[in-house]
Motif scaffolding. Sequence first.
Motif, PDB file in Angstrom:
ATOM      1  N   GLY A 199      30.938  55.153  45.012  1.00  8.97           N
ATOM      2  CA  GLY A 199      30.009  55.702  44.291  1.00  8.97           C
ATOM      3  C   GLY A 199      29.628  54.733  43.260  1.00  8.97           C
ATOM      4  N   HIS A 200      30.116  53.701  43.072  1.00  4.78           N
ATOM      5  CA  HIS A 200      30.374  52.353  42.133  1.00  4.78           C
ATOM      6  C   HIS A 200      29.392  51.351  42.650  1.00  4.78           C
ATOM      7  N   VAL A 201      28.864  50.731  41.933  1.00  7.20           N
ATOM      8  CA  VAL A 201      27.874  49.587  42.147  1.00  7.20           C
ATOM      9  C   VAL A 201      28.571  48.149  41.649  1.00  7.20           C
ATOM     10  N   VAL A 202      28.725  47.414  42.867  1.00  9.14           N
ATOM     11  CA  VAL A 202      29.164  46.183  42.446  1.00  9.14           C
ATOM     12  C   VAL A 202      28.223  45.069  42.216  1.00  9.14           C
ATOM     13  N   PRO A 203      28.045  44.712  41.113  1.00  3.94           N
ATOM     14  CA  PRO A 203      26.937  43.696  40.784  1.00  3.94           C
ATOM     15  C   PRO A 203      27.172  42.220  41.329  1.00  3.94           C
ATOM     16  N   TYR A 204      25.973  41.770  41.839  1.00  3.72           N
ATOM     17  CA  TYR A 204      26.082  40.592  42.480  1.00  3.72           C
ATOM     18  C   TYR A 204      26.641  39.375  41.539  1.00  3.72           C
ATOM     19  N   ARG A 205      26.350  39.548  40.143  1.00  9.28           N
ATOM     20  CA  ARG A 205      26.764  38.698  39.184  1.00  9.28           C
ATOM     21  C   ARG A 205      28.300  38.802  38.977  1.00  9.28           C
ATOM     22  N   LEU A 206      29.024  39.766  39.463  1.00  9.14           N
ATOM     23  CA  LEU A 206      30.680  40.080  39.214  1.00  9.14           C
ATOM     24  C   LEU A 206      31.298  38.761  39.559  1.00  9.14           C
ATOM     25  N   ARG A 207      32.208  38.307  38.821  1.00  8.86           N
ATOM     26  CA  ARG A 207      33.129  37.151  39.027  1.00  8.86           C
ATOM     27  C   ARG A 207      34.683  37.700  38.460  1.00  8.86           C
ATOM     28  N   PRO A 208      35.663  37.024  39.277  1.00  5.10           N
ATOM     29  CA  PRO A 208      35.573  35.986  40.347  1.00  5.10           C
ATOM     30  C   PRO A 208      34.805  36.370  41.556  1.00  5.10           C
ATOM     31  N   GLU A 214      35.309  40.975  48.084  1.00  8.50           N
ATOM     32  CA  GLU A 214      36.325  41.978  48.495  1.00  8.50           C
ATOM     33  C   GLU A 214      35.990  43.336  48.380  1.00  8.50           C
ATOM     34  N   LEU A 215      35.297  43.722  47.025  1.00  7.65           N
ATOM     35  CA  LEU A 215      34.875  44.867  46.892  1.00  7.65           C
ATOM     36  C   LEU A 215      33.669  45.369  48.077  1.00  7.65           C
ATOM     37  N   THR A 216      32.660  44.443  48.216  1.00  7.58           N
ATOM     38  CA  THR A 216      31.663  44.662  48.935  1.00  7.58           C
ATOM     39  C   THR A 216      32.046  44.777  50.139  1.00  7.58           C
ATOM     40  N   GLU A 217      33.078  44.249  50.859  1.00  6.15           N
ATOM     41  CA  GLU A 217      33.729  44.228  52.196  1.00  6.15           C
ATOM     42  C   GLU A 217      34.142  45.572  52.421  1.00  6.15           C
ATOM     43  N   LEU A 218      35.087  45.828  51.397  1.00  9.33           N
ATOM     44  CA  LEU A 218      35.540  47.475  51.413  1.00  9.33           C
ATOM     45  C   LEU A 218      34.619  48.420  51.448  1.00  9.33           C
ATOM     46  N   GLY A 219      33.724  48.409  50.765  1.00  5.15           N
ATOM     47  CA  GLY A 219      32.700  49.302  50.824  1.00  5.15           C
ATOM     48  C   GLY A 219      32.062  49.413  52.238  1.00  5.15           C
ATOM     49  N   ASP A 220      31.816  48.252  53.048  1.00  4.39           N
ATOM     50  CA  ASP A 220      31.326  48.404  54.047  1.00  4.39           C
ATOM     51  C   ASP A 220      32.297  48.976  55.055  1.00  4.39           C
ATOM     52  N   LEU A 221      33.655  48.507  55.039  1.00  4.70           N
ATOM     53  CA  LEU A 221      34.812  48.994  55.811  1.00  4.70           C
ATOM     54  C   LEU A 221      34.953  50.498  55.720  1.00  4.70           C
ATOM     55  N   PHE A 222      34.880  51.024  54.445  1.00  4.22           N
ATOM     56  CA  PHE A 222      34.692  52.504  54.384  1.00  4.22           C
ATOM     57  C   PHE A 222      33.709  53.405  55.097  1.00  4.22           C
ATOM     58  N   ARG A 223      32.522  52.756  54.872  1.00  3.35           N
ATOM     59  CA  ARG A 223      31.274  53.427  55.603  1.00  3.35           C
ATOM     60  C   ARG A 223      31.460  53.309  56.986  1.00  3.35           C
ATOM     61  N   SER A 224      31.881  52.174  57.474  1.00  3.51           N
ATOM     62  CA  SER A 224      32.252  51.974  59.229  1.00  3.51           C
ATOM     63  C   SER A 224      33.266  52.935  59.300  1.00  3.51           C
ATOM     64  N   TYR A 225      34.412  53.171  58.695  1.00  2.00           N
ATOM     65  CA  TYR A 225      35.514  54.082  59.078  1.00  2.00           C
ATOM     66  C   TYR A 225      34.995  55.718  58.951  1.00  2.00           C
ATOM     67  N   VAL A 253      39.364  42.858  34.741  1.00  2.00           N
ATOM     68  CA  VAL A 253      37.952  42.036  34.322  1.00  2.00           C
ATOM     69  C   VAL A 253      37.153  42.640  33.431  1.00  2.00           C
ATOM     70  N   THR A 254      36.632  43.930  33.652  1.00  2.00           N
ATOM     71  CA  THR A 254      35.632  44.511  32.787  1.00  2.00           C
ATOM     72  C   THR A 254      36.155  45.578  31.777  1.00  2.00           C
ATOM     73  N   GLY A 255      37.634  45.829  31.726  1.00  2.00           N
ATOM     74  CA  GLY A 255      38.101  46.591  30.966  1.00  2.00           C
ATOM     75  C   GLY A 255      37.752  48.140  31.066  1.00  2.00           C
ATOM     76  N   ASP A 256      37.037  48.648  32.110  1.00  2.00           N
ATOM     77  CA  ASP A 256      36.662  49.930  32.338  1.00  2.00           C
ATOM     78  C   ASP A 256      37.774  50.785  32.750  1.00  2.00           C
ATOM     79  N   THR A 257      38.180  51.932  31.913  1.00  2.00           N
ATOM     80  CA  THR A 257      39.206  52.960  32.124  1.00  2.00           C
ATOM     81  C   THR A 257      38.843  53.656  33.377  1.00  2.00           C
ATOM     82  N   ARG A 258      37.815  53.935  33.824  1.00  2.00           N
ATOM     83  CA  ARG A 258      37.258  54.537  34.732  1.00  2.00           C
ATOM     84  C   ARG A 258      37.933  54.099  36.198  1.00  2.00           C
ATOM     85  N   LEU A 259      37.548  52.521  36.238  1.00  2.00           N
ATOM     86  CA  LEU A 259      38.076  51.960  37.420  1.00  2.00           C
ATOM     87  C   LEU A 259      39.651  52.002  37.515  1.00  2.00           C
ATOM     88  N   ARG A 260      40.461  52.029  36.347  1.00  2.19           N
ATOM     89  CA  ARG A 260      41.884  52.112  36.492  1.00  2.19           C
ATOM     90  C   ARG A 260      42.514  53.605  37.137  1.00  2.19           C
TER      91      ARG A 260
END
Length: 522
Positions: A199-208, A214-225, A253-260
């Motif tokens: 349910g989270h969007v991984v922006p293409y400008r995210l660095r590193p 890794e996040l994009t690949e994990l999303g694809d792997l979870f959908r495949s599972y 990286v972002t300081g977002d507590t929801r991600l923690r």
Amino acid sequence: MVQVSPGELDDRVLGRTWTVRLDATGRGSTAVRLSCSRPACVPERLPSAAAGRTAAVAHLKTHLKAIAGPRAQAFCRCKAEHCHLHTARFDERPERGVPWRCGGPVVLAVVTDREGRWWRAMECCSRCAAATPGATTVAAAPPSPRAANTVADVALPVAAPAGGPQFSDRSSSGDPQTVPAARSARRRPRPPRDGRIAGHVVPYRLRPLELREELTELGDLFRSYQQRTEPDLALLAGLHARKAAAFTTWAEVTGDTRLRREARRAEQAAQTALLQHQQRTSRPVDGTDGPPAVARVLTGPALWEHARSVLNHCATSAPLSGPEARLLVVMLTLRTAHTGTGNLVGQDLTTLGLTDPTGLVEQLAGSGWLSLPGSADDLLASRPEDPTPLTIPTLFPSVDRPGPFTFGKKTRPKLSGWAQKIVADKKLRKTKATAGARLLALVLATHTGPDGHVGSEGQGISRERLASLSAADDIELPGLLDQLTASDWLTDYALHGTRLTGRLSERVLPLTCPLPAEAAPV
């Protein structure tokens, strides 16, 4: 531009067209539906979009091979569909003798969309094929003799050969005109796509960049599972562990507590999936030669917590004191936990080791905690073919006051069956263990580690907590522990000041409900 006479309209026919489409069969499925606009073609169902595209191209090629090629007397199919080439502007007046705006020989063109969802083959003029984005010319028809003579008489110079069509923006030559190549569609460069995970969007400008990949690949792997027909809990545990690490880095990286919080939930999900895998396979996940995992009666942390919640509720709401009354309250609560009502037979009470079951039932009924349709003797005399219905009013759920437990109707019989296996254990019955010892066995089964040591990580359980759950005082406790030792239920126990330590025997480990690793000492 090719000019035709009005009488020639009768000789011209509408161009043919075929459309092959791919449509999704429904939500949650990767299958696609292949359909063709030809009435004789039957729709097909393909397992994936890739297989559907291959079948669609092959289907269209079959149609193209089956026809003799484009017909010279056909006029543009797109004209009948009011394309932009044939739609006159509001300030233009139609010209006489020019019913359509076309040029060049009739060709067979194939058009497809960028996403590969449909393919269309149509007969049209070469000018329309060249002006259509993404169109590919497959074959061209030779000009008809009548059309060639008309063109030579009306539109072409005398010195021009009568073999092929002429365009107003090109000079005449002795070579026949070739079919213009289709213009390629202009495609704007697309930015890298945004990934999605949980349910989270991984922006293409995210660095590193490694984190975004890794996040994009994990999303694809979870959908495949989620598309798997059979679960693989070891794989799922690994995915959750990777997700926990990735979300922890993302939160830093972002300081977002929801991600923690999402990272902590992923860690818990990884541990749960790992335990479930051990329960199903009866062996460690890492494939080592260590001791096999225990196949427990209650197969997950959620059920273990529900079992502890029942004991905690009975410790605070039991209307009578003493180990025997507490054991009876626990067993009756498990029978009626979901709706406040249940059925009981006399054998369910006689196997508990109670000294006076009739008197206890009468006391519970007299206190208002228990409601029976008859007397306590009728309950003890009831048989499995005619059970006695009983009611516990405090367990009735209502709109303004939900029940004390959160588990459903399918979980209640699992918990009741688990408790019945413990109190009716063969060695407990053989040694004539008292009701207090059987209740203590229930308490210890819910307060051990995965290896059977009492307490979380072998730290033991406080005697105050033990007395609260088992209704046994310090004087009765040693005797009850000796009964459990004689029944091969408990080994190596010791009372150190205010705590009890020890370990349950190997034979009763399937009946235990391990405490979570991070649980505080009890």
